[in-house]
Design a protein around this motif. Structure first.
Motif, short mmCIF file in Angstrom:
data_model
loop_
_atom_site.label_atom_id
_atom_site.label_comp_id
_atom_site.label_asym_id
_atom_site.label_seq_id
_atom_site.Cartn_x
_atom_site.Cartn_y
_atom_site.Cartn_z
N LEU A 24 0.83 -1.21 0.00
CA LEU A 24 0.00 0.00 0.00
C LEU A 24 0.86 1.25 0.00
O LEU A 24 0.58 2.23 -0.72
CB LEU A 24 -0.93 -0.01 1.22
CG LEU A 24 -1.84 1.21 1.39
CD1 LEU A 24 -2.80 1.34 0.20
CD2 LEU A 24 -2.62 1.12 2.70
N ALA A 25 1.94 1.25 0.79
CA ALA A 25 2.83 2.41 0.87
C ALA A 25 3.50 2.66 -0.49
O ALA A 25 3.59 3.81 -0.94
CB ALA A 25 3.89 2.18 1.94
N VAL A 26 3.95 1.59 -1.15
CA VAL A 26 4.59 1.74 -2.46
C VAL A 26 3.58 2.26 -3.48
O VAL A 26 3.90 3.11 -4.33
CB VAL A 26 5.18 0.39 -2.92
CG1 VAL A 26 5.65 0.47 -4.37
CG2 VAL A 26 6.34 -0.02 -2.02
N PHE A 27 2.34 1.78 -3.40
CA PHE A 27 1.30 2.23 -4.32
C PHE A 27 1.02 3.72 -4.13
O PHE A 27 0.88 4.46 -5.12
CB PHE A 27 0.01 1.42 -4.09
CG PHE A 27 -1.14 1.83 -4.97
CD1 PHE A 27 -1.08 1.67 -6.34
CD2 PHE A 27 -2.28 2.39 -4.41
CE1 PHE A 27 -2.14 2.07 -7.15
CE2 PHE A 27 -3.34 2.78 -5.20
CZ PHE A 27 -3.27 2.62 -6.58
N VAL A 28 0.95 4.17 -2.88
CA VAL A 28 0.72 5.58 -2.59
C VAL A 28 1.87 6.44 -3.11
O VAL A 28 1.66 7.49 -3.73
CB VAL A 28 0.52 5.81 -1.08
CG1 VAL A 28 0.50 7.29 -0.74
CG2 VAL A 28 -0.78 5.15 -0.61
N ILE A 29 3.10 5.98 -2.88
CA ILE A 29 4.28 6.70 -3.36
C ILE A 29 4.28 6.76 -4.89
O ILE A 29 4.61 7.79 -5.49
CB ILE A 29 5.57 6.04 -2.85
CG1 ILE A 29 5.69 6.23 -1.33
CG2 ILE A 29 6.81 6.62 -3.55
CD1 ILE A 29 6.84 5.47 -0.70
N ILE B 96 9.09 -0.16 -13.39
CA ILE B 96 9.38 -1.12 -12.31
C ILE B 96 8.19 -1.37 -11.39
O ILE B 96 7.81 -2.52 -11.15
CB ILE B 96 10.58 -0.62 -11.49
CG1 ILE B 96 11.83 -0.55 -12.37
CG2 ILE B 96 10.82 -1.50 -10.27
CD1 ILE B 96 12.97 0.21 -11.75
N VAL B 97 7.58 -0.32 -10.88
CA VAL B 97 6.61 -0.45 -9.79
C VAL B 97 5.31 -1.16 -10.19
O VAL B 97 4.83 -2.01 -9.44
CB VAL B 97 6.31 0.92 -9.16
CG1 VAL B 97 5.17 0.83 -8.16
CG2 VAL B 97 7.57 1.44 -8.45
N PRO B 98 4.67 -0.84 -11.33
CA PRO B 98 3.41 -1.54 -11.66
C PRO B 98 3.55 -3.05 -11.71
O PRO B 98 2.69 -3.78 -11.20
CB PRO B 98 3.05 -0.96 -13.03
CG PRO B 98 3.67 0.38 -13.04
CD PRO B 98 4.96 0.22 -12.31
N LYS B 99 4.63 -3.55 -12.30
CA LYS B 99 4.88 -4.99 -12.36
C LYS B 99 5.03 -5.57 -10.96
O LYS B 99 4.46 -6.62 -10.62
CB LYS B 99 6.14 -5.24 -13.19
CG LYS B 99 6.75 -6.64 -13.07
CD LYS B 99 5.89 -7.69 -13.70
CE LYS B 99 6.59 -9.05 -13.65
NZ LYS B 99 5.69 -10.16 -14.05
N PHE C 43 13.68 -6.88 -6.87
CA PHE C 43 12.28 -6.69 -7.25
C PHE C 43 12.14 -6.24 -8.70
O PHE C 43 11.05 -5.96 -9.16
CB PHE C 43 11.59 -5.69 -6.31
CG PHE C 43 12.26 -4.36 -6.17
CD1 PHE C 43 11.94 -3.32 -7.05
CD2 PHE C 43 13.20 -4.13 -5.18
CE1 PHE C 43 12.56 -2.08 -6.92
CE2 PHE C 43 13.82 -2.89 -5.04
CZ PHE C 43 13.50 -1.86 -5.92
N PHE C 44 13.28 -6.17 -9.43
CA PHE C 44 13.23 -5.95 -10.87
C PHE C 44 14.52 -6.48 -11.49
O PHE C 44 15.44 -6.89 -10.77
CB PHE C 44 13.02 -4.47 -11.21
CG PHE C 44 14.20 -3.57 -10.93
CD1 PHE C 44 15.02 -3.15 -11.95
CD2 PHE C 44 14.45 -3.13 -9.64
CE1 PHE C 44 16.10 -2.31 -11.69
CE2 PHE C 44 15.52 -2.28 -9.37
CZ PHE C 44 16.36 -1.88 -10.40
N CYS C 45 14.59 -6.49 -12.81
CA CYS C 45 15.72 -7.08 -13.51
C CYS C 45 16.88 -6.09 -13.61
O CYS C 45 17.10 -5.48 -14.66
CB CYS C 45 15.30 -7.55 -14.90
SG CYS C 45 14.21 -8.98 -14.88
#
Length: 315
Positions: free
Chosen positions: A33-38, A81-84, A181-183
């Motif tokens: 949730l925090a990452v989504f808000v950011i 990065i974040v949506p995936k 969390f990403f490539c």
């Protein structure tokens, strides 16, 4: 680039497994949730900054043109990065195919590399504004600004085109768990079952060059700026010049500091947990901080925002 060859290199067409950020957390739902808000704050903050710069004629200057380019880059690479990452957490998936991994790596490298050079172009612009104010309009014309911005994007894409195909062409015949969390290039390279020491050395030299050129430009620009400020007779002039440059220097220190850790420090300084924390800082937190740094510390932007908010619709 031939993306189809990447999926055939001992990946058994199953791609990779992203260990992810949330698996390391004791409260993954709260962190998600925090990452989504950011993420939403980053998109809205940078989009608002771009809108203000393009809509207010007072902000139609080289400095704000480069700031709008910076905001565009931040919006693009956090969206890479974040949506995936969020979708994987919501759907309970953590796989990424080899072509998807390669594309994510290429976009990330291109955008981060472009930002390295853009920050150097911004420092050059500040040097021209402070040290050559009478010739500034000629030396930093709109055509020059477009050329500098285009060069930054091009040099960033060169970094992506050089590192991505080589990284993804290595055989991955062992574990395909990417402890990230990403490539990111170093995390993917660790999975290869071949000797990558020569490539890692060449990648290190490439990153040194990618950092050395912008850092040299930034250091030289701010050395001349500081000397010019010290020679100013007006205290108000010194204060204004320092205020103009301080926001940019804050962004430079945040961005380059984390890049030096990721790509230039020896492997003994690294661990999967440390790497993820540092990556969170410059892929998620820095993009949301940039519009705040440039808006809260800039009177022109705050006045443009106040003007926009004070407009009342006519009935």
């Amino acid at each position: 680039m031939d993306f189809t060859t990447w999926s055939s290199n001992s990946t058994e067409q199953s791609g990779f497994i992203l260990v992810g950020l949330f698996r390391q957390s004791t409260h993954p739902a709260l962190l998600c949730l925090a990452v989504f808000v950011i993420f939403l704050m980053t998109l809205s903050g940078n989009a608002l900054l771009i809108f203000l710069i393009h809509s207010d004629t007072r902000l139609h200057t080289p400095m704000y043109f480069f700031i709008s380019q910076l905001s565009l880059m931040d919006m693009m690479y956090i969206s890479t990065i974040v949506p995936k990452m969020l979708m994987d957490q919501v759907l309970g998936k953590n796989k990424i195919s080899a072509p998807e991994c390669g594309m994510q790596m290429f976009l990330y490298l291109t955008l981060v590399g472009s930002e390295f050079f853009l920050l150097a172009a911004m420092s050059y612009d500040r040097y021209m504004a402070v040290c050559h104010p009478l010739r500034y309009a000629v030396l930093m014309s709109h055509r020059v600004c477009l050329l500098l911005a285009s060069t930054c994007w091009f040099l960033g894409s060169v970094d992506g085109f050089m590192l991505t195909p080589v990284t993804m062409s290595f055989p991955f015949c062992g574990s395909r768990e990417i402890h990230h969390f990403f490539c990111e290039v170093p995390a993917v390279t660790k999975l290869s079952c071949s000797d990558t020491s020569l490539y890692e050395m060449l990648m290190y030299l490439c990153c040194v060059l990618m950092l050395l050129i912008p850092v040299t430009v930034i250091s030289s620009s701010y050395t001349f700026i500081l000397l010019t400020i010290l020679r100013m007779n007006s205290a108000e002039g010194r204060k204004k010049a320092l205020a103009t440059c301080s926001s940019h220097m804050t962004v430079v220190l945040l961005f380059y500091g984390t890049a030096v850790y990721t790509y230039m420090l020896p492997s003994s300084y690294h661990s999967p947990q440390k790497d993820m924390v540092v990556s969170v800082f410059y892929t998620i937190l820095t993009p949301v901080l940039n519009p705040l740094i440039y808006s809260l510390r800039n009177k022109d932007v705050t006045e443009a925002l106040r003007k926009m908010c004070s407009v009342r619709p006519a009935f």
